[in-house]
Design a protein around this motif. Structure first.
Motif, short mmCIF file in Angstrom:
data_model
loop_
_atom_site.label_atom_id
_atom_site.label_comp_id
_atom_site.label_asym_id
_atom_site.label_seq_id
_atom_site.Cartn_x
_atom_site.Cartn_y
_atom_site.Cartn_z
N ALA A 1 -10.81 24.06 1.72
CA ALA A 1 -11.13 24.23 0.31
C ALA A 1 -9.87 24.49 -0.51
N LEU A 2 -8.95 25.29 0.03
CA LEU A 2 -7.70 25.58 -0.67
C LEU A 2 -6.83 24.33 -0.79
N ARG A 3 -6.88 23.46 0.22
CA ARG A 3 -6.13 22.21 0.13
C ARG A 3 -6.68 21.35 -1.00
N ALA A 4 -8.01 21.24 -1.07
CA ALA A 4 -8.62 20.44 -2.14
C ALA A 4 -8.23 20.97 -3.51
N LEU A 5 -8.23 22.29 -3.66
CA LEU A 5 -7.85 22.90 -4.93
C LEU A 5 -6.38 22.61 -5.25
N GLY A 6 -5.51 22.73 -4.25
CA GLY A 6 -4.09 22.49 -4.47
C GLY A 6 -3.79 21.07 -4.90
N VAL A 7 -4.42 20.09 -4.26
CA VAL A 7 -4.21 18.69 -4.62
C VAL A 7 -4.74 18.42 -6.03
N THR A 8 -5.90 18.98 -6.34
CA THR A 8 -6.48 18.78 -7.67
C THR A 8 -5.56 19.29 -8.77
N VAL A 9 -5.04 20.49 -8.59
CA VAL A 9 -4.14 21.07 -9.58
C VAL A 9 -2.87 20.24 -9.70
N PHE A 10 -2.35 19.76 -8.57
CA PHE A 10 -1.13 18.95 -8.60
C PHE A 10 -1.35 17.64 -9.35
N VAL A 11 -2.47 16.98 -9.10
CA VAL A 11 -2.73 15.67 -9.70
C VAL A 11 -2.86 15.76 -11.22
N ALA B 1 -0.58 13.64 7.18
CA ALA B 1 0.22 12.43 7.40
C ALA B 1 0.54 11.75 6.08
N PHE B 2 -0.42 11.71 5.17
CA PHE B 2 -0.16 11.14 3.85
C PHE B 2 0.96 11.91 3.14
N LEU B 3 0.88 13.24 3.19
CA LEU B 3 1.88 14.05 2.50
C LEU B 3 3.27 13.87 3.10
N THR B 4 3.38 13.99 4.42
CA THR B 4 4.71 13.93 5.03
C THR B 4 5.34 12.55 4.90
N PRO C 1 9.34 22.25 -11.02
CA PRO C 1 8.58 23.48 -10.71
C PRO C 1 7.19 23.18 -10.16
N VAL C 2 6.51 22.16 -10.70
CA VAL C 2 5.18 21.80 -10.20
C VAL C 2 5.26 21.31 -8.76
N LEU C 3 6.24 20.46 -8.47
CA LEU C 3 6.41 19.95 -7.10
C LEU C 3 6.72 21.08 -6.12
N LEU C 4 7.56 22.02 -6.54
CA LEU C 4 7.90 23.15 -5.66
C LEU C 4 6.70 24.07 -5.46
N GLY C 5 5.92 24.28 -6.53
CA GLY C 5 4.71 25.08 -6.39
C GLY C 5 3.70 24.42 -5.48
N PHE C 6 3.60 23.10 -5.57
CA PHE C 6 2.70 22.35 -4.69
C PHE C 6 3.14 22.49 -3.23
N ALA C 7 4.45 22.45 -3.00
CA ALA C 7 4.98 22.63 -1.64
C ALA C 7 4.63 24.02 -1.10
N SER D 1 13.46 15.52 -1.63
CA SER D 1 12.37 15.25 -0.69
C SER D 1 12.52 16.10 0.56
N GLY D 2 13.76 16.19 1.08
CA GLY D 2 14.01 17.04 2.24
C GLY D 2 13.71 18.49 1.94
N LEU D 3 14.09 18.94 0.73
CA LEU D 3 13.80 20.32 0.33
C LEU D 3 12.30 20.55 0.26
N TRP D 4 11.56 19.58 -0.29
CA TRP D 4 10.11 19.72 -0.40
C TRP D 4 9.47 19.87 0.97
N LEU D 5 9.84 18.99 1.91
CA LEU D 5 9.29 19.07 3.26
C LEU D 5 9.69 20.36 3.95
N ALA D 6 10.92 20.81 3.69
CA ALA D 6 11.39 22.05 4.31
C ALA D 6 10.62 23.26 3.79
#
Length: 415
Positions: A289-299, A233-236, A306-312, A253-258
């Motif tokens: 665990a993979l979600r925690a890793l993904g958020v950590t790398v993004f932050v 919910a926070f992400l969307t 490219p970072v935003l698209l990789g995070f998506a 933003s629409g592309l990211w959610l898509a």
């Protein structure tokens, strides 16, 4: 003479209808973050108030879940879905004229509750679990979950484009019309879900839904799904604002959610397939665990495109991958007949997490202009969710109910 293939093929129209209903419900709900900025501009109520309204919609969606099973038993699943679709259409239309705080909060509450009736995962998946043969169930649940991802993919792109070219009010009216599709789709849910083949999901012997509420295992699963709600919910809701802070347009933003939705189609189907063959609790632990890793790398990374698209891409694979194994594990532990009720309570806690994710995000944005502390909290919660699945005792692959019985005796002995 009717062959096994003929008997089994009749289940797939039901699976398709459930996937489409979840696509509409999830797609419209997860696209609401696109309207936060336009609503704030039109009403001048402030980011915190808009976030509170969207959070209350999430909470109402969850609060309705435990009630849907009993309502479906009394009035019929098909009728409940149809009325939910009609009510959601009215609520989306009313949101275009909500100009003050009270009316906005009221419409958000009604929208959340009616959308839940039209596309409730516990209700839809519980019905599917009692109609689809056991050996096809994991894949079927994965397809239904993937429907939600497909809805996010399509409606995020369409919503962002329509807001840009036609305005936010016209887009909400388009969502209202779309939810009316629940009326014809509800026909697939006529009759009792108990009218299943003898090959459907094996039931634990003499299990009552109330007994689950006294078991730590159920609440460990539910805590994990609470964290899932906070996270998604926070992400969307707030990723459009995060992207705007990076100086990028609404269309991105629409592309990211898509992209998240597109990746999660594969992730949901894969989760259903893996959960049918491997440990569901281990799958859930790895996803968190993979979600925690993904958020950590993004932050800790620079906020570039490219970072935003990789995070998506990363988050998309895991985004709704918790749904099939959580549903399946509740069914294995407590029986498919109890899924609508028990997963309804679990989904309520999911939406409590969603409420906190949306509201705290909006609150921090208004106070600090960013999301630093909410990102940190999200990482901690994801790690905790990964760990709480370790002590869960999962039933074995036995289809005669003995695996479940042994598990329940082990849980009782461990107390």
């Amino acid at each position: 003479m009717q062959t096994n293939q003929d008997r089994h093929s009749r289940h797939w129209p039901l699976v398709a209808a459930a996937a489409l209903l979840l696509a509409i419900s999830t797609g419209t709900r997860t696209s609401m973050g696109l309207f936060a900025g336009p609503l704030n501009t039109a009403t001048a109520l402030g980011a915190a108030t808009i976030a509170l309204a969207l959070a209350l919609g999430q909470l109402a969606w969850g609060a309705a879940q435990p009630l849907l099973g009993p309502l479906a038993s009394r009035f019929g699943t098909a009728r409940l879905i149809a009325w939910g679709g009609f009510g959601a259409a009215v609520a989306f239309a009313a949101l275009t004229i909500a100009a003050d705080t009270m009316s906005l909060l009221l419409v958000a509450l009604v929208s959340g509750a009616t959308s839940a009736a039209a596309g409730s995962p516990p209700l839809l998946m519980g019905f599917v679990m009692r109609r689809v043969p056991q050996h096809r169930l994991g894949f079927a649940l994965g397809l239904v979950s993937a429907g939600g991802s497909a809805g996010q993919l399509v409606l995020a792109l369409a919503g962002a484009a329509l807001i840009t070219f036609a305005g936010w009010q016209a887009t909400l009216l388009g969502f209202a019309v779309l939810t009316l599709a629940a009326l014809p789709l509800a026909r697939a849910f006529r009759g009792s879900p108990a009218a299943a083949d003898a090959t459907t999901t094996a039931e634990p012997p003499a299990v009552h839904a109330g007994s689950a509420l006294r078991e730590p295992t159920y609440w460990l699963l539910t805590f994990g799904f609470f964290v899932c709600g906070f996270h998604v919910a926070f992400l969307t809701t707030h990723m459009p604002a995060v992207i705007e802070l990076c100086g990028l347009p609404t269309t991105f933003s629409g592309l990211w959610l898509a992209i998240v939705g597109a990746c999660n189609i594969a992730g949901s189907i894969a989760a259903g397939w893996i959960g049918q063959r491997c440990s569901m609790k281990a799958l859930l632990g790895w996803v968190y665990a993979l979600r925690a890793l993904g958020v950590t790398v993004f932050v800790i990374s620079p906020p570039t495109q490219p970072v935003l698209l990789g995070f998506a891409l990363w988050m998309g694979v895991t985004y709704m991958a918790t749904l099939p194994p959580t549903t399946g594990l509740i069914g294995k532990l407590y029986g498919a007949r109890n899924v609508a009720t028990l997963f309804g309570i679990t989904m309520l806690m999911h939406q409590v997490g969603g409420f906190l994710g949306v509201w705290l995000g909006g609150l921090e944005l208004e106070l600090t202009g960013g999301y630093r502390w909410v990102w940190f909290l999200d990482i901690v919660l994801a790690l905790a969710a990964a760990l709480v699945h370790v002590p869960i005792r999962e039933p074995g692959p036995s289809t005669d109910g003995k695996g479940v019985a042994a598990t329940r005796l082990g849980v009782a002995a461990a107390r």
